[in-house]
Enzyme design. Structure first.
Site, PDB file in Angstrom:
ATOM      1  N   GLY A   1       0.834  -1.196   0.000  1.00 30.47           N
ATOM      2  CA  GLY A   1       0.000   0.000   0.000  1.00 30.47           C
ATOM      3  C   GLY A   1       0.868   1.245   0.000  1.00 30.47           C
ATOM      4  N   HIS A   2       1.892   1.222  -0.835  1.00 32.58           N
ATOM      5  CA  HIS A   2       2.775   2.382  -0.974  1.00 32.58           C
ATOM      6  C   HIS A   2       3.615   2.236  -2.244  1.00 32.58           C
ATOM      7  CE1 HIS A   2       6.090  -0.148   0.328  1.00 32.58           C
ATOM      8  NE2 HIS A   2       5.367  -0.519   1.346  1.00 32.58           N
ATOM      9  N   ALA A   3       4.334   3.302  -2.582  1.00 31.35           N
ATOM     10  CA  ALA A   3       5.297   3.260  -3.693  1.00 31.35           C
ATOM     11  C   ALA A   3       6.613   3.835  -3.179  1.00 31.35           C
ATOM     12  CB  ALA A   3       4.776   4.079  -4.871  1.00 31.35           C
TER      13      ALA A   3
END
Ligand code: TYD
Length: 136
Positions: A51-53
Site C-alpha cells: 500500500g505504498h510506492a
C-alpha cells in the site's frame, strides 16, 4: 508503461534429491546491488501489506514459503502477480504502487532492496504518488 518494467525473474535452481538450492548474486541475477533484506512472516489470514510506492528503491520480492499476490500499479495500468515458488523473484522498479494480499497460511515474503530503509523514499498516499507521476 512502468508496470511492464516489473518482471518475474527465474533464479538459478540446483535440483537435488536432498533438497533444492537457489542462489542470488548481486548484478548477476537481479538489476541492482542489494543493500537490505527484510521479510514478512506470521501474516494473518486476509491481511494486506504494502500500500505504498517508492521514489528510487528497486526490490525483488520472493515467496520463500507459501504464496501471495502482488498487485502492481503504475498509475495507468495494474497487474496482479501470484508468487508461489522460491526460485521466482518479482522485480519491482521505482515509482510502482504495490499491494500484497492473498497470503497463504505460514507464507514468508522475502524482499531484497537496493537501499537501506528510508521513510523519505516512500509515497504512502496514492494521490501524492499520482501527482508525482504526472510531474515527471
Ligand atoms: P512498510 O514498508 O510499510 O511495510 P509493508 O510494505 O511490508 O506493509 O513498513 C512497516 C513498518 O516497518 C514501518 O513502520 C517501517 C518499518 N520498516 C523498517 O523499520 N525497516 C524496513 O526495512 C522496512 C521494510 C520497514
Amino acid at each position: 508503461m512502468d508496470v511492464n518494467k516489473c518482471r518475474v525473474i527465474e533464479l538459478p535452481k540446483i535440483a537435488d534429491p536432498r533438497g533444492n538450492l537457489t542462489f542470488i548474486e548481486a548484478n548477476d541475477h537481479i538489476p541492482f546491488d542489494i543493500q537490505r533484506v527484510y521479510y514478512l512472516y506470521d501474516v494473518p489470514g486476509g491481511a494486506e501489506r504494502g500500500g505504498h510506492a517508492h521514489q528510487a528503491l528497486h526490490q525483488l520480492i520472493i515467496a520463500m514459503s507459501g504464496s501471495f499476490d502482488v498487485v502492481l500499479d503504475d498509475g495507468e495500468q495494474k497487474r496482479r502477480v501470484h508468487l508461489a515458488r522460491s526460485y521466482y523473484g518479482l522485480y519491482v522498479c521505482p515509482m510502482i504502487w504495490r499491494e500484497l494480499d492473498n497470503f497463504s497460511s505460514g507464507s514468508v515474503c522475502m524482499v531484497l532492496a537496493s537501499n537501506k530503509y528510508d521513510e523519505a523514499d516512500y509515497f504512502r498516499n496514492y494521490n501524492d504518488f499520482m501527482a508525482a507521476r504526472l510531474d515527471k
